[in-house]
Design an enzyme around this catalytic site. Sequence first.
Site, PDB file in Angstrom:
ATOM      1  N   CYS A 294       0.878  -1.162  -0.019  1.00  0.00           N
ATOM      2  CA  CYS A 294      -0.069   0.203   0.057  1.00  0.00           C
ATOM      3  C   CYS A 294       0.796   1.097  -0.026  1.00  0.00           C
ATOM      4  CB  CYS A 294      -0.944  -0.114   1.213  1.00  0.00           C
ATOM      5  SG  CYS A 294      -2.042   1.333   1.346  1.00  0.00           S
TER       6      CYS A 294
ATOM      7  N   CYS B  79     -14.941  18.395   3.812  1.00  0.00           N
ATOM      8  CA  CYS B  79     -13.956  17.469   2.936  1.00  0.00           C
ATOM      9  C   CYS B  79     -15.375  16.979   2.093  1.00  0.00           C
ATOM     10  CB  CYS B  79     -13.697  16.174   3.781  1.00  0.00           C
ATOM     11  SG  CYS B  79     -15.184  15.689   4.743  1.00  0.00           S
TER      12      CYS B  79
END
Length: 509
Positions: free
Chosen positions: A215, A464
């Site tokens: 990742c 956001c």
Amino acid sequence: MPLRNQKCAAGNNRYFGQVPQEILAMAASRKQRIFAPMARGRKHPFFEKIEVTGTAAKGKAVGRAPDGRVVFISGAVPGDTVSVQVFKKRKGHYEGRVTEILNPSPERIQPRCVHFGTCGGCKWQHMDYAAQLRFKQDEVVQNLVRIGKLDLPDIAPILPAPETYYYRNKMEFSFSDNRWLEPGEIASGEPVASRNALGLHIPGMWDKILDLQECHLQADPSNAIRLAVREYAESHGLAFFDTRKQEGLLRSLMLRNTASGQVMVLIQFYQDDASAREGLLDFLLDRFPQITSLFYTINRKGNDTLYDLDLICYHGTPYITEEMEGLAFRITPKSFYQTNSRQAYALYKKVRELAGLTGKERVYDLYTGLGTIAQFVARQAREVIGIEAVADAIEAARVNAAENGISNTRFFAGDMKELFTSEFLETHGRPDVVITDPPRDGMHKYVVAQLLEILPERIVYVSCNSATQARDLALMRDAYRVAHVQPVDMFPQTHHVENIVLLERRSHE
């Protein structure tokens, strides 16, 4: 074979999309759902040549079908020409997936991660970063105009992130005993040695976990810790969680870090097996002595949320510390802190600038979290009052302020719509400036109504989710004008974008 190295069966273009040809023969598998193109003539159409013209919500691209309807496309980049298999048909639009790249966009690039196209964590890895920024800015403008019906000033250029990979300071991984099988495993027909996984959810599938080899979102030792935990659990026969049956030992793994290299680890266990638990935790401490804070919890609920759980600090301090302009912020497992530490600093500086403080103002910081913004602006304000629903976060905010020598902040815990009332304002004073940074759902209508009742001089709204932000701003447009808009890229390789809007009272025009 990784998806990024596949070629289209029908041509010589490299395939960077989500459905390589080897997957198409696997649709008959009953063990997991495979989205494969259907033969033409069936219920859902197949479009051979779609020009991709832009981006849409949730990281999808957009084009036009031959009948003129919009097609929302997964796996495409604006500028591509693609073949698309539709999997959902609605009155006004289609939704589909790329099956072939006929002509790649000049803004299409090679994804870095071997899991791209399966994992939903970085949907825009196949798009040049400059293009990502452009489309994020366009999304903010479109939402404010289309949803908010707002008259906008010139929009400031989006603030790019200094790091486009390894920027996250928090990751949450799930254990599963029924992992998502890779295409080659299904095609081989051979028995699978292990169905255990430690990774991220397959998009749209609550019970399917992709076992991560790598990742690129969080810096080391994140990958090393995750892989070591998985290896230890396998070798010691620890039971991975079965989401459907609600059984097993290991449930989730949370990793947090700071710019200075401090590391927090939290493991959720479903079963209360002290011997197995302590074996794993002691192994982690021996393998990774740099762990600053090691927590565990026993969670037998139907979900993984932390806020109503007792968290036990097994080793180290019960927090890690992030620093910013000489201020230290203690981050606990339950604390909200911006997940991109370096870009959070840029965002906070912009918020402070737009607040226009002179030292005389009373500031309210709604949804204050750890009180980071409150303390960041406190030196320029007469007083700052922070409100937050999570009691642990408020306690940490008070401790942080005391540690930082800040004496002009007060913090209160409670549900925003129930605490931010006329009685509260009469007791603690009305604000001259309000800074608000709500969760993705935006502000409750009662909170908006209260702001319209007290009419502070300026409101700095951090969000956001520019769609819910636009909805809230629309409710306030008669009383406030939009004076400044500043998008901020907190989340490279994804479609998410942060946005700051400065509102000024119209009575002063």
